[in-house]
Design a protein around this motif. Sequence first.
Motif, PDB file in Angstrom:
ATOM      1  N   PHE A 169      36.093  85.480   9.321  1.00  5.41           N
ATOM      2  CA  PHE A 169      36.926  85.276  10.534  1.00  5.41           C
ATOM      3  C   PHE A 169      37.565  83.805  10.426  1.00  5.41           C
ATOM      4  N   LYS A 170      37.433  83.043   9.440  1.00  2.00           N
ATOM      5  CA  LYS A 170      37.994  81.659   9.339  1.00  2.00           C
ATOM      6  C   LYS A 170      39.494  81.529   9.638  1.00  2.00           C
ATOM      7  N   SER A 171      39.509  80.385  10.413  1.00  2.00           N
ATOM      8  CA  SER A 171      40.787  80.052  11.006  1.00  2.00           C
ATOM      9  C   SER A 171      41.574  81.016  11.763  1.00  2.00           C
ATOM     10  N   THR A 172      40.952  81.779  12.549  1.00  2.00           N
ATOM     11  CA  THR A 172      41.579  82.835  13.567  1.00  2.00           C
ATOM     12  C   THR A 172      41.565  82.409  14.821  1.00  2.00           C
ATOM     13  N   ASP A 173      42.721  82.826  15.638  1.00  2.00           N
ATOM     14  CA  ASP A 173      42.891  82.733  16.874  1.00  2.00           C
ATOM     15  C   ASP A 173      42.111  83.552  17.721  1.00  2.00           C
ATOM     16  N   GLY A 174      41.003  83.608  18.393  1.00  2.00           N
ATOM     17  CA  GLY A 174      40.412  84.578  18.935  1.00  2.00           C
ATOM     18  C   GLY A 174      40.316  84.687  20.612  1.00  2.00           C
ATOM     19  N   LYS A 175      41.296  83.964  21.171  1.00  3.68           N
ATOM     20  CA  LYS A 175      41.059  83.951  22.481  1.00  3.68           C
ATOM     21  C   LYS A 175      41.142  85.201  23.328  1.00  3.68           C
ATOM     22  N   GLY A 176      40.252  85.573  24.123  1.00  4.94           N
ATOM     23  CA  GLY A 176      40.260  87.111  24.929  1.00  4.94           C
ATOM     24  C   GLY A 176      39.769  87.964  23.969  1.00  4.94           C
ATOM     25  N   VAL A 177      39.028  87.699  22.801  1.00 11.29           N
ATOM     26  CA  VAL A 177      38.662  88.932  22.074  1.00 11.29           C
ATOM     27  C   VAL A 177      37.533  89.601  22.859  1.00 11.29           C
ATOM     28  N   LEU A 178      37.115  90.817  22.751  1.00  9.85           N
ATOM     29  CA  LEU A 178      36.111  91.580  23.222  1.00  9.85           C
ATOM     30  C   LEU A 178      35.145  92.121  22.307  1.00  9.85           C
ATOM     31  N   LEU A 179      33.929  91.787  22.514  1.00  8.23           N
ATOM     32  CA  LEU A 179      33.110  91.845  21.299  1.00  8.23           C
ATOM     33  C   LEU A 179      31.668  92.469  21.551  1.00  8.23           C
TER      34      LEU A 179
END
Length: 144
Positions: free
Chosen positions: A123-133
Amino acid sequence: LKAGKALDMRHRDLAALEGSARFLGASTCGADLRRARLRCGRLEGADLSGSDLFGASAAAARLQHANLEGASLRNAELQTATLMGAKLGFADFRGASLRAAELEGASLGSTDFSGADMSNASFKSTDGKGVLLHGANLRSAKFC
């Protein structure tokens, strides 16, 4: 299938596709691809936004820079798939297998990965705002 940018397969039932499909730059926006067999498929730059890929088998598929915004990929098999630079905002990956998938530079805003297996994924250099995990397996995943 070999598709150019002008090919528009919106709202078509493409679930009977066999492996190694080619959708280079194609628009399949809103397509029904439930349980489609797209293993090793070439879908670079394809517009799959809003498509239903529930239970699709797309292991080792190449989805670089594809648009999967709002698509359903629940229970899809995407192990070792390449999703670098893909647009995945608001997509549903619940229960999907993304083991060792490449998601470098992908836009993940508000994507649901609950219960997904993302072990060894990048997941390098990803934009993950608000991701559900919730309940996701992130063992040995790479984030930097």
